[in-house]
Design an enzyme around this catalytic site. Sequence first.
Site, short mmCIF file in Angstrom:
data_model
loop_
_atom_site.label_atom_id
_atom_site.label_comp_id
_atom_site.label_asym_id
_atom_site.label_seq_id
_atom_site.Cartn_x
_atom_site.Cartn_y
_atom_site.Cartn_z
N SER A 169 0.84 -1.19 0.00
CA SER A 169 0.00 0.00 0.00
C SER A 169 0.88 1.24 0.00
O SER A 169 1.98 1.22 0.59
CB SER A 169 -0.89 0.01 1.25
OG SER A 169 -1.44 1.29 1.48
N TYR A 172 -0.74 0.23 10.54
CA TYR A 172 -0.83 -0.32 9.18
C TYR A 172 0.29 0.20 8.31
O TYR A 172 0.97 -0.56 7.60
CB TYR A 172 -2.19 0.05 8.58
CG TYR A 172 -2.40 -0.44 7.17
CD1 TYR A 172 -2.60 -1.79 6.90
CD2 TYR A 172 -2.42 0.45 6.09
CE1 TYR A 172 -2.80 -2.25 5.60
CE2 TYR A 172 -2.62 0.01 4.79
CZ TYR A 172 -2.81 -1.34 4.55
OH TYR A 172 -3.00 -1.78 3.27
N LYS A 211 3.31 -2.04 6.65
CA LYS A 211 3.46 -2.16 5.20
C LYS A 211 4.85 -1.73 4.73
O LYS A 211 5.42 -2.31 3.80
CB LYS A 211 2.38 -1.34 4.48
CG LYS A 211 1.01 -2.02 4.46
CD LYS A 211 1.09 -3.35 3.73
CE LYS A 211 -0.26 -4.00 3.55
NZ LYS A 211 -0.17 -5.29 2.83
#
Length: 266
Positions: free
Chosen positions: A147, A166, A170
């Site tokens: 992402s 998150y 990532k």
Amino acid sequence: MPSWAIVGATRGIGFEYVNQLSSDAKNEVFALIRSQKTAGPLNELAASRKNIHVLETDIGNPTKLKETAGEIGSIGGGKLDVLVYNAFFHGDSAELSPSAFAGREEELENYFFEPLKVNVLHLIHTVNAFLSLIKKGMERKIIYISSPSGDLEFNRVSELSTAVGYSISKAAGALVMTKYASELKSEGIRALSISPGWVETDAAKDLITSPGAFEVILSTLRKYNPNVKGMISPKESVESMLSVIKGLDESTSGKFLSHKGNLEWF
């Protein structure tokens, strides 16, 4: 016959990978899922296409993953060409910035470490479990669906101060893939982190349920790319990613690219 294993294939991007790849009878597609409880559409597709194999596994359990690799080896002649790791965990408290966790330290630990488990630790478990099969494949490619949240420059330009756990996980996952690319270069194995774009999946829709959430996200993305208009379909995203994966070679192995094959995330 090229063989593909798609981790996280029940819905969204993973399902679309299975759908597009299996439309070519020359491909052998292994759809790896966590539970049959939510696999209705996937099983329906598999019932109509003999080149789809739906397998339950547990990416947090190295022993179970090795058993799954054994199943794939038995069906696929002891090899695997391409592994696509599409599993991910976003976590709660996505709207909080780092300083917002002051006085909420226990919540921060859960929010920080849970995404790291799925997006990094379980990634390593999965790659290691299937590595012996990949070494015997023809394509020899390992793909990590990432992402832009994990890209430092995107975070800087877009001023994205939230989605802490998150984003960090990532970024860490992309670094793991770079290390695999370096380690396995001499064996002809290529590794790539790739962003699917802003895709209209159930997971993406879950993030824009509150009033005005879509506009907030859109304005953030437009700081990086003023031309962003909205989400793209899983079909468009996967078609683009497959084109990039097809062209993956030594010159791009270890990189973190967009679905367009560059750093244009949207």
